[in-house]
Design a protein around this motif. Structure first.
Motif, PDB file in Angstrom:
ATOM      1  N   UNK A 220       0.796  -1.226   0.000  1.00 12.13           N
ATOM      2  CA  UNK A 220       0.000   0.000   0.000  1.00 12.13           C
ATOM      3  C   UNK A 220       0.834   1.285   0.000  1.00 12.13           C
ATOM      4  N   UNK A 221       2.143   1.161  -0.083  1.00 15.57           N
ATOM      5  CA  UNK A 221       3.011   2.341  -0.021  1.00 15.57           C
ATOM      6  C   UNK A 221       2.645   3.379  -1.070  1.00 15.57           C
ATOM      7  N   UNK A 222       2.253   2.931  -2.267  1.00 14.51           N
ATOM      8  CA  UNK A 222       1.933   3.869  -3.348  1.00 14.51           C
ATOM      9  C   UNK A 222       0.772   4.786  -2.970  1.00 14.51           C
ATOM     10  N   UNK A 223      -0.215   4.272  -2.237  1.00 14.56           N
ATOM     11  CA  UNK A 223      -1.353   5.101  -1.818  1.00 14.56           C
ATOM     12  C   UNK A 223      -0.900   6.189  -0.845  1.00 14.56           C
ATOM     13  N   UNK A 224      -0.034   5.818   0.094  1.00 12.11           N
ATOM     14  CA  UNK A 224       0.486   6.800   1.051  1.00 12.11           C
ATOM     15  C   UNK A 224       1.302   7.869   0.327  1.00 12.11           C
ATOM     16  N   UNK A 225       2.100   7.447  -0.643  1.00 15.03           N
ATOM     17  CA  UNK A 225       2.882   8.409  -1.420  1.00 15.03           C
ATOM     18  C   UNK A 225       1.984   9.346  -2.212  1.00 15.03           C
ATOM     19  N   UNK A 226       0.943   8.788  -2.826  1.00 18.19           N
ATOM     20  CA  UNK A 226       0.027   9.603  -3.626  1.00 18.19           C
ATOM     21  C   UNK A 226      -0.608  10.697  -2.769  1.00 18.19           C
ATOM     22  N   UNK A 227      -1.119  10.304  -1.602  1.00 14.45           N
ATOM     23  CA  UNK A 227      -1.771  11.281  -0.732  1.00 14.45           C
ATOM     24  C   UNK A 227      -0.795  12.353  -0.255  1.00 14.45           C
ATOM     25  N   UNK A 228       0.390  11.929   0.120  1.00 13.32           N
ATOM     26  CA  UNK A 228       1.388  12.872   0.635  1.00 13.32           C
ATOM     27  C   UNK A 228       1.827  13.860  -0.450  1.00 13.32           C
ATOM     28  N   UNK A 229       2.104  13.365  -1.636  1.00 11.42           N
ATOM     29  CA  UNK A 229       2.527  14.241  -2.731  1.00 11.42           C
ATOM     30  C   UNK A 229       1.417  15.200  -3.138  1.00 11.42           C
ATOM     31  N   UNK A 230       0.180  14.704  -3.167  1.00 15.54           N
ATOM     32  CA  UNK A 230      -0.939  15.560  -3.582  1.00 15.54           C
ATOM     33  C   UNK A 230      -1.229  16.634  -2.538  1.00 15.54           C
TER      34      UNK A 230
END
Length: 406
Positions: free
Chosen positions: A221-231
Motif C-alpha cells: 500500500x506504499x503507493x497510496x500513502x505516497x500519492x496522498x502525501x505528494x498531492x
C-alpha cells in the motif's frame, strides 16, 4: 532465461528481451520475475513468443526486505523461503536443460545464476558509484565504498569474475571503471531504462497549464500513502496559473483507493472532454486538475515541466528526460529518506528531497518559475542517466557471446 528481482528490473529485462527478439526471432526466451507478477512481460507472453515461468510472488516489502528488519520478518511470514525454493527449483531445472541465464538486478539473481552451474550474463541495475563518489561523504558506507573503489561488494565481484560469467553490464562508465579495478570486465554500453519512452506532444488543452508528473510508485500500500502525501504537498504550491497533474498509475486495480483519497481531499470528478490520450479520469479542485491514466508513463513522461516523485525506476527515467523532480519521502519500505538521499546523489541532485509540505511546495514552485534552473538541473540528471539505446547494445553483446560459444 531471464531472472529479475524487482519491478524496475522487470522493465529493464523486458527492453533487452524485446531487442533480442527484434534481432533474432529464433531464440527462445523465458523469464522468471522473482518479485510481483511480472506485468511488464504480459503483452509478449500473450503474443506467444515469451514464456513467463514460476508462480507470482507478492512480498510485503515489495522486494526490499534487505532494507529493514521488519520488512524481512514480514516477508518471511509471507512465505519468502518457500518462494525462493520454488524459484531455485525452476532455475536449476532450466540450467540442466541447457539454458543460458541472464540475471538482472543485484546479488540474489547473480548468486542464483552462479549456483545453477549454467553460463550466465549479469546486468547489474541498482548500484552506481555516483551514489558515493559525488557529494559529501558523510557515512561509514561512503568510506567503505571509497576504500573498495566500487559500490559492489567483494562477494559480488567474485561472482562476476567466474569463468561462467560471460558478460557484466552496469549502468554507467564510472561504475564499470570501479569494477574493472577488481578484475571484472564490466561494460556500460548505455542505459536500458531510457529505451521505450515515447516523445509525444503535450495536448493543446494543457499548453496554458503548469504541468507536473506525479509518480507514487507501484508497491502497495506504499503507493497510496505516497500519492496522498505528494498531492497534499502540491496543494501548497502558490502559482497564478492553472495546474495539471498527470498521474500515470501502474494498475487499474489502484483506481478505487485513489478515488477515495481524492474525495477525502476535496476533489470532484470532472467530465471535461479531452482527446483520447490515455486519460481515464479527471478530477478537479479550484484551478487544479488531476489526470489519471493507467500504464501511460512512457506516453506522458515528457509532458511534465517538473516531477513530484516517490518512485524508483520511473523517477530515474523522468530525470533522464531532463525533467527535475522533488521527492517527499514516506515510511517505505521502498521510498524512505535513505532511499531518496541515495537517489538524489545518484542523479546529481536532479531530485530534491523535502520533509515539509511548505518546503516541498517552494521547491516545486521555484522550478516551475525558473526555466533556466529547470534546464540546468534537468541536464545534470540526464547526463547521469545516459543516452538511450542500451537495450540494443546489450542484446548485441549477448548475441556475440552466444555466437562465440556455438
Amino acid at each position: 532465461m531471464f531472472l529479475c528481482n524487482g519491478h524496475g528490473e522487470d522493465t529493464i529485462a523486458c527492453r533487452v528481451i524485446e531487442a533480442l527478439h527484434e534481432i533474432n526471432q529464433d531464440i527462445s526466451h523465458e523469464v522468471l520475475p522473482m518479485v510481483g507478477d511480472g506485468k511488464a512481460f504480459s503483452k509478449h507472453v500473450k503474443d506467444g513468443w515469451l514464456a513467463k515461468i514460476g508462480p507470482s510472488t507478492f512480498l510485503p516489502s515489495g522486494g526490499f526486505s534487505n532494507q529493514s528488519f521488519s520488512g524481512l520478518v514480514a516477508d518471511l511470514k509471507a512465505g519468502l523461503l518457500g518462494s525462493l525454493w520454488r524459484q531455485w527449483t525452476l532455475i536449476n531445472r532450466s540450467a540442466r536443460e541447457g539454458r543460458i541465464i541472464v540475471a538482472v538486478g543485484d546479488l540474489l539473481p547473480l548468486l542464483l545464476a552462479w549456483a545453477s552451474g549454467a553460463n550466465y550474463f549479469f546486468i547489474g541495475t541498482p548500484k552506481s558509484d555516483y551514489t558515493w563518489a559525488s557529494g559529501p561523504r558523510s557515512s561509514l558506507s561512503d568510506f567503505y565504498h571509497r576504500l573498495k573503489g566500487t559500490e559492489w561488494d567483494p562477494w559480488e565481484y567474485l561472482l562476476m569474475r567466474s569463468r561462467r560469467c560471460k558478460m557484466v553490464v552496469v549502468r554507467d562508465k564510472i561504475t564499470a571503471r570501479g569494477l574493472r579495478q577488481h578484475g571484472v570486465k564490466a561494460l556500460s554500453p548505455g542505459n536500458p531504462m531510457m529505451d521505450g519512452i515515447e516523445k509525444t506532444e503535450c495536448p493543446h488543452a494543457f499548453e496554458k497549464h503548469r504541468r507536473l508528473i506525479l509518480l507514487c510508485g507501484s508497491r502497495l500500500p506504499e503507493a497510496y500513502q505516497n500519492f496522498e502525501k505528494l498531492l497534499l504537498g502540491v496543494q501548497f504550491i502558490q502559482i497564478s496559473s492553472p495546474m495539471a497533474v498527470f498521474v500515470p498509475l501502474s494498475s487499474s486495480s489502484m483506481s478505487k483507493k485513489i478515488e477515495m483519497i481524492l474525495i477525502d481531499l476535496g476533489f470532484k470528478p470532472s467530465y471535461q472532454s479531452i482527446d483520447d490520450i490515455g486519460i481515464s479520469e479527471i478530477w478537479k479542485k479550484n484551478s487544479l486538475l488531476i489526470l489519471i491514466g493507467f500504464n501511460q508513463f512512457s506516453s506522458w513522461a515528457n509532458w511534465g515541466e517538473v516531477g513530484v516523485a516517490n518512485a524508483g525506476t520511473a523517477t530515474e527515467q523522468l530525470v533522464g528526460l531532463g525533467i527535475p523532480c522533488v521527492s517527499f519521502p514516506g515510511n517505505g519500505p521502498q521510498f524512505n529518506f535513505n532511499f531518496a538521499k541515495r537517489q538524489s546523489r545518484l542523479l546529481g541532485g536532479a531530485v530534491a528531497i523535502s520533509n515539509d509540505y511548505e518546503i516541498f511546495a517552494k521547491q516545486v514552485g521555484f522550478l516551475l518559475n525558473s526555466a533556466f534552473d529547470r534546464e540546468r538541473i534537468g541536464s545534470r540528471g540526464s547526463k547521469r542517466m545516459g543516452p538511450k539505446g542500451g537495450s540494443q547494445a546489450i542484446a548485441l553483446s549477448i548475441l556475440n557471446h552466444l555466437n562465440q560459444c556455438l
